[in-house]
Design an enzyme around this catalytic site. Structure first.
Site, PDB file in Angstrom:
ATOM      1  N   ASP A  43       0.746  -1.081   0.231  1.00  0.00           N
ATOM      2  CA  ASP A  43      -0.004   0.047   0.002  1.00  0.00           C
ATOM      3  C   ASP A  43       0.857   1.084  -0.042  1.00  0.00           C
ATOM      4  O   ASP A  43       2.067   0.904   0.067  1.00  0.00           O
ATOM      5  CB  ASP A  43      -0.791   0.171   1.243  1.00  0.00           C
ATOM      6  CG  ASP A  43      -1.659   1.189   1.567  1.00  0.00           C
ATOM      7  OD1 ASP A  43      -2.334   1.702   0.507  1.00  0.00           O
ATOM      8  OD2 ASP A  43      -1.768   1.758   2.466  1.00  0.00           O
ATOM      9  N   ASP A  45      -0.299   5.008   0.942  1.00  0.00           N
ATOM     10  CA  ASP A  45      -0.569   6.231   2.122  1.00  0.00           C
ATOM     11  C   ASP A  45      -0.496   5.595   3.459  1.00  0.00           C
ATOM     12  O   ASP A  45      -1.492   4.660   3.610  1.00  0.00           O
ATOM     13  CB  ASP A  45      -2.140   6.692   1.551  1.00  0.00           C
ATOM     14  CG  ASP A  45      -1.915   7.729   0.517  1.00  0.00           C
ATOM     15  OD1 ASP A  45      -1.317   8.492   0.416  1.00  0.00           O
ATOM     16  OD2 ASP A  45      -2.594   6.947  -0.326  1.00  0.00           O
ATOM     17  N   ASP A 208      -1.599  -0.252   6.150  1.00  0.00           N
ATOM     18  CA  ASP A 208      -1.921   0.141   7.372  1.00  0.00           C
ATOM     19  C   ASP A 208      -3.404   0.445   7.705  1.00  0.00           C
ATOM     20  O   ASP A 208      -3.654   0.408   8.745  1.00  0.00           O
ATOM     21  CB  ASP A 208      -1.195   1.649   7.366  1.00  0.00           C
ATOM     22  CG  ASP A 208      -2.140   2.404   6.508  1.00  0.00           C
ATOM     23  OD1 ASP A 208      -2.311   3.671   6.906  1.00  0.00           O
ATOM     24  OD2 ASP A 208      -2.071   2.352   5.153  1.00  0.00           O
TER      25      ASP A 208
END
Length: 264
Positions: A43, A45, A208
């Site tokens: 991922d 961001d 996250d």
């Protein structure tokens, strides 16, 4: 629950994604899952780039006009989703949908974010891990809900890291019909590796966001979660491993080449 310290190297059983339940506590496993990972998906961001703070800052400014506050229970529902999906969650959950539509919210947010994104910094351990996997011959890619225009702004100072990716799948990619926790983006990423599609059980995803972990599990992949410490621990349940930082990742746990021994 705020300010929780995340245990390093907490292991989970590899199970399909389920909505989090309050009161969950980590179960530590002494051994890693019996699997060898051949490919890695990142991922972006909040995982590779420290950009989630920009979204928080801007959304707090917008909500202040309505005498409302932006908290982490709401942020958890928005993280990792496509922009319009997250926008709908934002205006509906905060009760401002009669005053501000999801579309107008995005327009207003866009102007502020475009000024912040070029200042994006790498998260601790991101460069080290990406460069190590690339140097070790492990195929890596990025799968992010960010659209092309935002991706270019966020990464413009970090070409040295992002140029090592085999490919990048973005949120406005035509193959990504639904945002996370739908598996669309990770399945598209698996198809684009050389010789793809790659067996999902050979892929490790770094995330996250709860919705991103859900997307990985729904795609049949393993997921390492590196959540913000302010995220309630109940959202950790679906991940196979939870880390405080990418600096804590041990490639040996997943059958990946170890970091060079710098003590010699």
């Amino acid at each position: 629950m705020l300010g929780i310290r995340i245990p390093i190297g907490v292991w989970r059983n590899a199970t399909p994604f389920r909505p989090p339940t309050l009161g969950f506590r980590a179960i530590a496993f002494s051994m890693a899952p019996k699997t060898s990972i051949s490919h890695v998906i990142f991922d972006m961001d909040g995982l590779l780039l420290d950009t989630e703070k920009f979204y928080t800052e801007v959304q707090e400014i917008i909500l202040a006009r309505y005498n409302k506050t932006f908290d982490w229970s709401l942020k958890a529902k928005m993280m990792g989703k496509k922009a319009i999906e997250a926008a709908r969650v934002f205006v509906e959950e905060t009760g401002i949908s009669d005053s501000l539509s999801a579309e107008d919210f995005l327009v207003e947010r866009e102007e502020m974010l475009r000024k912040l994104f070029p200042t994006s910094e790498l998260m601790p351990g991101a460069s080290r891990l990406v460069k190590h996997l690339h140097a070790s011959g492990i195929p890596i890619c990025v799968a992010t809900g960010s659209h092309r225009r935002h991706f270019e702004l966020k990464t413009q100072r970090h070409g040295e890291v992002f140029s090592l990716m085999h490919h990048v799948v973005l949120g406005d990619d035509p193959e990504v019909k639904q945002g996370k926790p739908s598996p669309d983006i990770f399945l598209a990423a698996a198809r684009r590796f050389e010789g793809g599609p790659v067996d999902s059980q050979k892929i490790l995803v770094f995330e996250d966001a709860p919705s991103g972990v859900g997307a990985a599990k729904n795609a049949g992949m393993y997921a390492v979660m590196v959540p913000d410490p302010r995220l309630d621990i109940s959202f950790h349940e679906a991940a196979d491993q939870v880390l405080s930082s990418l600096l804590d990742f041990n490639p040996n746990d997943w059958g990946l080449p170890p970091f060079p021994d710098t003590s010699i």
